[in-house]
Design a protein around this motif. Structure first.
Motif, PDB file in Angstrom:
ATOM      1  N   PRO A  14     109.891 -63.016  80.269  1.00  0.00           N
ATOM      2  CA  PRO A  14     110.881 -62.538  81.239  1.00  0.00           C
ATOM      3  C   PRO A  14     112.139 -62.040  80.533  1.00  0.00           C
ATOM      4  N   GLY A  15     112.631 -60.902  81.008  1.00  0.00           N
ATOM      5  CA  GLY A  15     113.789 -60.281  80.383  1.00  0.00           C
ATOM      6  C   GLY A  15     113.435 -59.312  79.278  1.00  0.00           C
ATOM      7  N   GLY A  16     112.187 -59.293  78.878  1.00  0.00           N
ATOM      8  CA  GLY A  16     111.746 -58.424  77.809  1.00  0.00           C
ATOM      9  C   GLY A  16     111.432 -57.007  78.269  1.00  0.00           C
ATOM     10  N   SER A  17     110.977 -56.205  77.307  1.00  0.00           N
ATOM     11  CA  SER A  17     110.665 -54.803  77.577  1.00  0.00           C
ATOM     12  C   SER A  17     109.257 -54.469  77.112  1.00  0.00           C
ATOM     13  N   LEU A  18     108.723 -53.447  77.731  1.00  0.00           N
ATOM     14  CA  LEU A  18     107.382 -52.986  77.371  1.00  0.00           C
ATOM     15  C   LEU A  18     107.282 -51.519  77.768  1.00  0.00           C
ATOM     16  N   MET A  82     109.589 -50.142  80.704  1.00  0.00           N
ATOM     17  CA  MET A  82     109.918 -51.251  81.594  1.00  0.00           C
ATOM     18  C   MET A  82     110.871 -52.211  80.885  1.00  0.00           C
ATOM     19  N   ASN A  83     112.057 -52.357  81.415  1.00  0.00           N
ATOM     20  CA  ASN A  83     113.066 -53.249  80.857  1.00  0.00           C
ATOM     21  C   ASN A  83     113.393 -54.366  81.847  1.00  0.00           C
ATOM     22  N   SER A  84     114.006 -55.410  81.339  1.00  0.00           N
ATOM     23  CA  SER A  84     114.410 -56.549  82.185  1.00  0.00           C
ATOM     24  C   SER A  84     113.245 -57.015  83.049  1.00  0.00           C
ATOM     25  N   LEU A  85     112.124 -57.197  82.421  1.00  0.00           N
ATOM     26  CA  LEU A  85     110.908 -57.535  83.167  1.00  0.00           C
ATOM     27  C   LEU A  85     111.023 -58.908  83.805  1.00  0.00           C
TER      28      LEU A  85
END
Length: 115
Positions: A14-18, A82-85
């Motif tokens: 959570p909070g990561g990017s992809l 996708m940011n702030s996942l």
């Protein structure tokens, strides 16, 4: 016939990017209307983001400000940054193309947002 192949899914905190990608076949990719959709567990498929041949974009309210859809016509590739996942972004993400009123779908790539 247009083939779509997604890649780039995986496990992210959570909070990561992809960034996920979709490579399309065909010589007129620049004219395709493209989009990303997703299906979360036990939910219906929903639209995430779309991009027209002229670059116009549209986003679901749930991802506005966090996700960015883009395309590279020279590479026949569609992207979704996708940011702030969030955990609720967990889903299978599908690429969609509309070519001359015909709709094509990719096989999907799984994104799992969990710690």
């Amino acid at each position: 016939q247009v083939q779509l192949v997604e890649s780039g899914g995986g496990l992210v905190q959570p909070g990561g990017s992809l960034r996920i990608s979709c490579v399309a076949s065909g010589r007129i990719f620049r004219l395709y209307s493209m989009g990303w959709y997703r299906r979360a567990p036990n939910k219906q498929r929903e639209q995430v983001a779309t991009i027209l041949h002229n670059g116009d974009t549209n986003y679901a309210d749930s991802v506005k400000g966090r996700f960015t859809i883009s395309r590279d016509n020279a590479k026949n590739t569609l992207y979704l940054q996708m940011n702030s996942l969030k955990p609720e972004d967990t889903a299978v993400y599908y690429c969609k193309a509309i070519v001359n009123t015909i709709t094509y779908w990719g096989q999907g790539t799984h994104v799992d947002v969990s710690s």
